[in-house]
Scaffold this motif. Structure first.
Motif, short mmCIF file in Angstrom:
data_model
loop_
_atom_site.label_atom_id
_atom_site.label_comp_id
_atom_site.label_asym_id
_atom_site.label_seq_id
_atom_site.Cartn_x
_atom_site.Cartn_y
_atom_site.Cartn_z
N THR A 183 0.81 -1.22 0.00
CA THR A 183 0.00 0.00 0.00
C THR A 183 0.84 1.27 0.00
N LYS A 184 2.11 1.16 0.43
CA LYS A 184 3.00 2.33 0.47
C LYS A 184 4.35 1.97 -0.15
N PRO A 185 4.38 1.78 -1.47
CA PRO A 185 5.63 1.37 -2.12
C PRO A 185 6.73 2.42 -2.03
N ASN A 186 6.36 3.66 -1.79
CA ASN A 186 7.33 4.74 -1.73
C ASN A 186 7.57 5.21 -0.29
N ALA A 187 7.29 4.34 0.67
CA ALA A 187 7.37 4.71 2.08
C ALA A 187 8.73 5.25 2.50
N PRO A 188 9.87 4.69 2.04
CA PRO A 188 11.16 5.24 2.45
C PRO A 188 11.36 6.69 2.01
N VAL A 189 10.92 7.01 0.79
CA VAL A 189 11.03 8.39 0.32
C VAL A 189 10.06 9.29 1.08
N SER A 190 8.87 8.80 1.35
CA SER A 190 7.90 9.58 2.12
C SER A 190 8.45 9.93 3.49
N ARG A 191 9.21 9.01 4.06
CA ARG A 191 9.80 9.26 5.38
C ARG A 191 10.76 10.44 5.33
N VAL A 192 11.64 10.49 4.33
CA VAL A 192 12.58 11.61 4.26
C VAL A 192 11.87 12.90 3.93
N LEU A 193 10.79 12.86 3.15
CA LEU A 193 10.04 14.07 2.84
C LEU A 193 9.41 14.65 4.11
N ASP A 194 8.92 13.77 4.98
CA ASP A 194 8.35 14.23 6.25
C ASP A 194 9.41 14.93 7.09
N LEU A 195 10.61 14.38 7.10
CA LEU A 195 11.70 14.99 7.86
C LEU A 195 12.08 16.35 7.26
N LEU A 196 12.12 16.43 5.94
CA LEU A 196 12.49 17.68 5.28
C LEU A 196 11.47 18.78 5.56
N ARG A 197 10.20 18.43 5.61
CA ARG A 197 9.15 19.44 5.80
C ARG A 197 9.24 20.12 7.16
N ASP A 198 9.91 19.48 8.11
CA ASP A 198 10.01 20.05 9.46
C ASP A 198 11.39 20.60 9.78
N ALA A 199 12.32 20.55 8.81
CA ALA A 199 13.71 20.88 9.10
C ALA A 199 14.02 22.34 8.81
N ASP A 200 14.82 22.93 9.68
CA ASP A 200 15.33 24.29 9.46
C ASP A 200 16.64 24.27 8.68
N GLU A 201 17.47 23.27 8.96
CA GLU A 201 18.76 23.14 8.29
C GLU A 201 18.85 21.77 7.63
N ILE A 202 19.16 21.76 6.35
CA ILE A 202 19.21 20.52 5.59
C ILE A 202 20.57 20.40 4.91
N ARG A 203 21.16 19.23 5.04
CA ARG A 203 22.39 18.91 4.31
C ARG A 203 22.16 17.57 3.62
N ALA A 204 22.76 17.40 2.44
CA ALA A 204 22.61 16.13 1.73
C ALA A 204 23.86 15.84 0.92
N PHE A 205 24.21 14.56 0.85
CA PHE A 205 25.23 14.11 -0.09
C PHE A 205 24.72 12.81 -0.68
N SER A 206 24.73 12.74 -2.03
CA SER A 206 24.01 11.64 -2.66
C SER A 206 24.40 11.44 -4.12
N HIS A 207 24.10 10.25 -4.59
CA HIS A 207 24.23 9.90 -6.00
C HIS A 207 22.93 10.14 -6.76
N ALA A 208 21.92 10.66 -6.05
CA ALA A 208 20.63 10.93 -6.68
C ALA A 208 19.94 12.09 -5.97
N PHE A 209 19.07 12.78 -6.71
CA PHE A 209 18.28 13.87 -6.15
C PHE A 209 16.87 13.64 -6.65
N ASN A 210 16.05 12.95 -5.83
CA ASN A 210 14.73 12.56 -6.33
C ASN A 210 13.78 13.75 -6.40
N GLU A 211 12.74 13.60 -7.20
CA GLU A 211 11.81 14.69 -7.45
C GLU A 211 11.15 15.19 -6.17
N GLY A 212 10.77 14.26 -5.30
CA GLY A 212 10.10 14.65 -4.07
C GLY A 212 10.98 15.51 -3.18
#
Length: 264
Positions: free
Chosen positions: A121-150
């Motif tokens: 029912t939630k195939p994108n649950a791992p991405v949804s989890r990080v989006l929830d964290l981002l929506r509440d964050a004041d300071e964001i840092r990322a290092f990655s091989h990908a930058f997803n649309e969400g």
């Protein structure tokens, strides 16, 4: 070794024994204290205390009981093993996807981590989890091989609205993939132009996908074919220190983004 294993088995086969020893290591307790804390019957508690006294793990003190030096030694070792096994059970389903070559901290630091896996029912649950964290964050840092649309969408909206700051280091391939899509390119350009943004590009690959949202470190876990299998996030201070140190290492080896060099 057999006698030592039998003593480990003696403890492991009874949650009440472990609970009693754990409390007596913390200090003196009466039988009433122990009964209330563990829920064990008086008969069970009596057997446990006698067995512990026979092993010299505890002693009577002022109408109560407390752990001896050897009792503390046993408790320290056993509870450490118990913590390791509890963490291993939690990580068992995702350990094959953990980028262990890039992680230099003790996996026990994941003992309280949140593991999110896709479901029917939630195939994108791992991405949804990080989006929830981002929506509440004041300071964001990322290092990655990908930058997803969400993530790009949430970060761009929060930074342009002045709600967050963003620092990112991405592989060239990750930014080119975003720039190759007209809609995402507009969001990327908007993000790069925002005053709260600082992004660098790394020509070499980045083997992990990590986002630090305030105090929480989130990692997307993929299999060898690039399929998203899970995510894991933690606010453990050692995990957070690792994430910031790793970010700084990639940052120092990367270059500022030249928008004209991105794929059109």
């Amino acid at each position: 070794m057999e006698s030592a294993l039998s003593e480990i088995e003696f403890l492991a086969l009874s949650a009440n024994r472990v609970a009693v020893l754990r409390r007596l290591v913390d200090g003196r307790h009466t039988r009433g204290d122990l009964a209330m804390a563990t829920g064990a019957s008086q008969a069970t508690l009596g057997r446990i205390l006698r067995d512990f006294e026979d092993r010299s793990w505890i002693e009577r003190v002022d109408g109560g009981y407390t752990a001896t030096a050897t009792g503390e030694l046993v408790a320290d070792g056993f509870l450490d093993l118990l913590e390791i096994m509890e963490t291993e059970v939690e990580l068992r389903s995702v350990v094959r996807y953990l980028p262990t070559d890039a992680i230099d901290f003790d996996l026990r630091r994941f003992d309280d981590a949140t593991i999110t896996v896709p479901s029917g029912t939630k195939p994108n649950a791992p991405v949804s989890r990080v989006l929830d964290l981002l929506r509440d964050a004041d300071e964001i840092r990322a290092f990655s091989h990908a930058f997803n649309e969400g993530s790009l969408t949430v970060v761009e909206e929060r930074v342009t609205d002045g709600e967050s700051t963003f620092e990112g280091v991405f592989s060239r391939r990750a930014l080119d993939a975003v720039a190759d899509d007209a809609g995402l390119r507009r969001r990327l350009d908007s993000l790069l132009d925002a005053p709260g943004t600082n992004v660098r590009v790394r020509e070499a690959e980045i083997p992990v996908a990590v986002t630090v949202a305030d105090d929480v470190v989130h990692m997307l876990l993929r299999d060898e074919d690039g399929v998203l299998r899970a995510s894991i996030d933690s606010d453990d201070p050692i995990v957070r220190a690792w994430a910031h140190d790793t970010f700084d290492r990639y940052w120092n080896a990367a270059s500022p983004v030249d928008e004209d060099e991105l794929v059109h």
